[in-house]
Design a protein around this motif. Structure first.
Motif, PDB file in Angstrom:
ATOM      1  N   ILE A 113       0.839  -1.205   0.000  1.00 28.17           N
ATOM      2  CA  ILE A 113       0.000   0.000   0.000  1.00 28.17           C
ATOM      3  C   ILE A 113       0.869   1.249   0.000  1.00 28.17           C
ATOM      4  O   ILE A 113       0.649   2.186  -0.784  1.00 28.17           O
ATOM      5  CB  ILE A 113      -0.943  -0.010   1.222  1.00 28.17           C
ATOM      6  N   ALA A 114       1.876   1.268   0.886  1.00 25.85           N
ATOM      7  CA  ALA A 114       2.749   2.433   0.994  1.00 25.85           C
ATOM      8  C   ALA A 114       3.525   2.659  -0.297  1.00 25.85           C
ATOM      9  O   ALA A 114       3.691   3.801  -0.750  1.00 25.85           O
ATOM     10  CB  ALA A 114       3.708   2.257   2.169  1.00 25.85           C
ATOM     11  N   PHE A 115       4.017   1.585  -0.897  1.00 25.35           N
ATOM     12  CA  PHE A 115       4.791   1.699  -2.126  1.00 25.35           C
ATOM     13  C   PHE A 115       3.938   2.278  -3.249  1.00 25.35           C
ATOM     14  O   PHE A 115       4.321   3.259  -3.915  1.00 25.35           O
ATOM     15  CB  PHE A 115       5.334   0.328  -2.515  1.00 25.35           C
ATOM     16  N   LYS A 116       2.762   1.728  -3.458  1.00 25.59           N
ATOM     17  CA  LYS A 116       1.907   2.192  -4.554  1.00 25.59           C
ATOM     18  C   LYS A 116       1.455   3.633  -4.328  1.00 25.59           C
ATOM     19  O   LYS A 116       1.393   4.423  -5.279  1.00 25.59           O
ATOM     20  CB  LYS A 116       0.708   1.259  -4.721  1.00 25.59           C
ATOM     21  N   GLU A 117       1.153   3.972  -3.084  1.00 25.67           N
ATOM     22  CA  GLU A 117       0.724   5.344  -2.807  1.00 25.67           C
ATOM     23  C   GLU A 117       1.839   6.333  -3.117  1.00 25.67           C
ATOM     24  O   GLU A 117       1.604   7.393  -3.719  1.00 25.67           O
ATOM     25  CB  GLU A 117       0.282   5.484  -1.353  1.00 25.67           C
ATOM     26  N   GLN A 118       3.076   5.988  -2.736  1.00 22.28           N
ATOM     27  CA  GLN A 118       4.193   6.894  -2.994  1.00 22.28           C
ATOM     28  C   GLN A 118       4.535   6.969  -4.485  1.00 22.28           C
ATOM     29  O   GLN A 118       4.975   8.008  -4.980  1.00 22.28           O
ATOM     30  CB  GLN A 118       5.396   6.488  -2.150  1.00 22.28           C
ATOM     31  N   CYS A 119       4.325   5.877  -5.193  1.00 26.86           N
ATOM     32  CA  CYS A 119       4.471   5.921  -6.657  1.00 26.86           C
ATOM     33  C   CYS A 119       3.483   6.917  -7.254  1.00 26.86           C
ATOM     34  O   CYS A 119       3.822   7.661  -8.195  1.00 26.86           O
ATOM     35  CB  CYS A 119       4.245   4.536  -7.261  1.00 26.86           C
ATOM     36  N   ASN A 120       2.287   6.951  -6.715  1.00 23.48           N
ATOM     37  CA  ASN A 120       1.284   7.883  -7.224  1.00 23.48           C
ATOM     38  C   ASN A 120       1.650   9.328  -6.915  1.00 23.48           C
ATOM     39  O   ASN A 120       1.341  10.228  -7.709  1.00 23.48           O
ATOM     40  CB  ASN A 120      -0.096   7.540  -6.662  1.00 23.48           C
ATOM     41  N   TRP A 121       2.320   9.576  -5.779  1.00 20.16           N
ATOM     42  CA  TRP A 121       2.828  10.928  -5.530  1.00 20.16           C
ATOM     43  C   TRP A 121       3.790  11.324  -6.650  1.00 20.16           C
ATOM     44  O   TRP A 121       3.738  12.445  -7.159  1.00 20.16           O
ATOM     45  CB  TRP A 121       3.584  11.008  -4.207  1.00 20.16           C
ATOM     46  N   ALA A 122       4.683  10.393  -6.980  1.00 24.77           N
ATOM     47  CA  ALA A 122       5.698  10.676  -7.993  1.00 24.77           C
ATOM     48  C   ALA A 122       5.062  10.971  -9.348  1.00 24.77           C
ATOM     49  O   ALA A 122       5.504  11.881 -10.068  1.00 24.77           O
ATOM     50  CB  ALA A 122       6.669   9.502  -8.100  1.00 24.77           C
ATOM     51  N   ILE A 123       4.034  10.222  -9.695  1.00 26.80           N
ATOM     52  CA  ILE A 123       3.334  10.475 -10.954  1.00 26.80           C
ATOM     53  C   ILE A 123       2.678  11.846 -10.913  1.00 26.80           C
ATOM     54  O   ILE A 123       2.772  12.636 -11.862  1.00 26.80           O
ATOM     55  CB  ILE A 123       2.292   9.372 -11.214  1.00 26.80           C
TER      56      ILE A 123
END
Length: 265
Positions: A113-123
């Protein structure tokens, strides 16, 4: 020849006694710029102190390391997201993020969950990410396959995978591999994997200091001044010059982390 350490924790406690001298030695060795990935809220202030003191040499990222994903990870994500979004000019990327199943498998769901959420910040912010992968390639790939990776870019930090993992990592169009001290280890198979399956144009060099010290200093504290040892090993493997490896790696950093070079003439 300009070298960049694309992943270094120079703010860590292991450098408290001689941090300035370590940085001076790195600069003398040709390492002019160092990217600092964050770990958790405890590392934020030391990282900022270092980057504020050496704004032309040290460049912070912001993110929550997978080993710091615990029961309170939602609060920690909010803390790091607020820092990132409210101080966007300070950060060159989102990291260090990813999945680590070496130390604790019980938090896998939370780490995903944390990984995917932070990927979305980057996008959302058009920033690169630094991905930590330890005993977790399948899980990281699973997460990335659920995201629009056409809009995501970054580095597989400290890559030490096999042929299939290298090919899968590079199947994402905007990703490259971070290569550190492991490639210099005598029993490492990484060199063979790289030369057979990975174009040198897809690499950047890193130390992950104070960890993963390259040969012949293995067993001691790692330092960004050892970047030339990694660059030279890659040059030996790819049958080219250290200068060519340095140019490739630095140009990749310029494309992937443009803020690192924004103030350069």
């Amino acid at each position: 020849m300009i070298l960049v350490d694309s992943h270094c924790h120079l703010y860590a406690d292991q450098f408290n006694e001689d941090r300035d001298q370590v940085l001076e030695a790195a600069i003398k060795s040709g390492v002019k710029k160092i990217i600092l990935p964050n770990i958790d809220r405890d590392s934020v202030n030391p990282m900022h102190e270092l980057s504020n003191r050496y704004p032309e040499n040290c460049f912070p990222m912001m993110g929550l390391h997978p080993c710091s994903v615990k029961e309170n990870f939602r609060n920690e994500l909010d803390f790091h997201k607020n820092l990132l979004y409210q101080n966007l000019d300070q950060y060159v990327g989102v990291g260090e993020i990813g999945i680590d199943l070496y130390w604790d498998k019980s938090t896998l769901n939370e780490q995903k969950i944390a990984f995917k959420e932070q990927c979305n910040w980057a996008i959302d912010l058009d920033l690169p990410i630094a991905i930590h992968v330890r005993d977790s390639f399948n899980e990281v790939f699973e997460c990335l396959d659920e995201i629009d990776t056409s809009k995501l870019k970054g580095v597989f930090h400290c890559f030490s995978g096999n042929k299939e993992q290298a090919q899968k990592a590079l199947s994402y169009p905007n990703f490259i591999l971070g290569i550190g001290g492991v490639v210099t280890f005598k029993n490492s198979k990484l060199g063979a994997t790289l030369t057979e399956f990975v174009p040198k144009e897809k690499l950047v060099v890193e130390t992950d200091s104070p960890y993963l010290t390259p040969h012949p200093h293995r067993g001691k504290r790692n330092s960004p001044e050892y970047i030339p040892l990694i660059a030279q090993k890659l040059a030996d493997l790819y049958l080219c010059s250290e200068e060519e490896i340095a140019e490739i790696s630095t140009n990749n950093i310029k494309r992937m982390f443009p803020k690192v070079f924004n103030n350069d003439i």
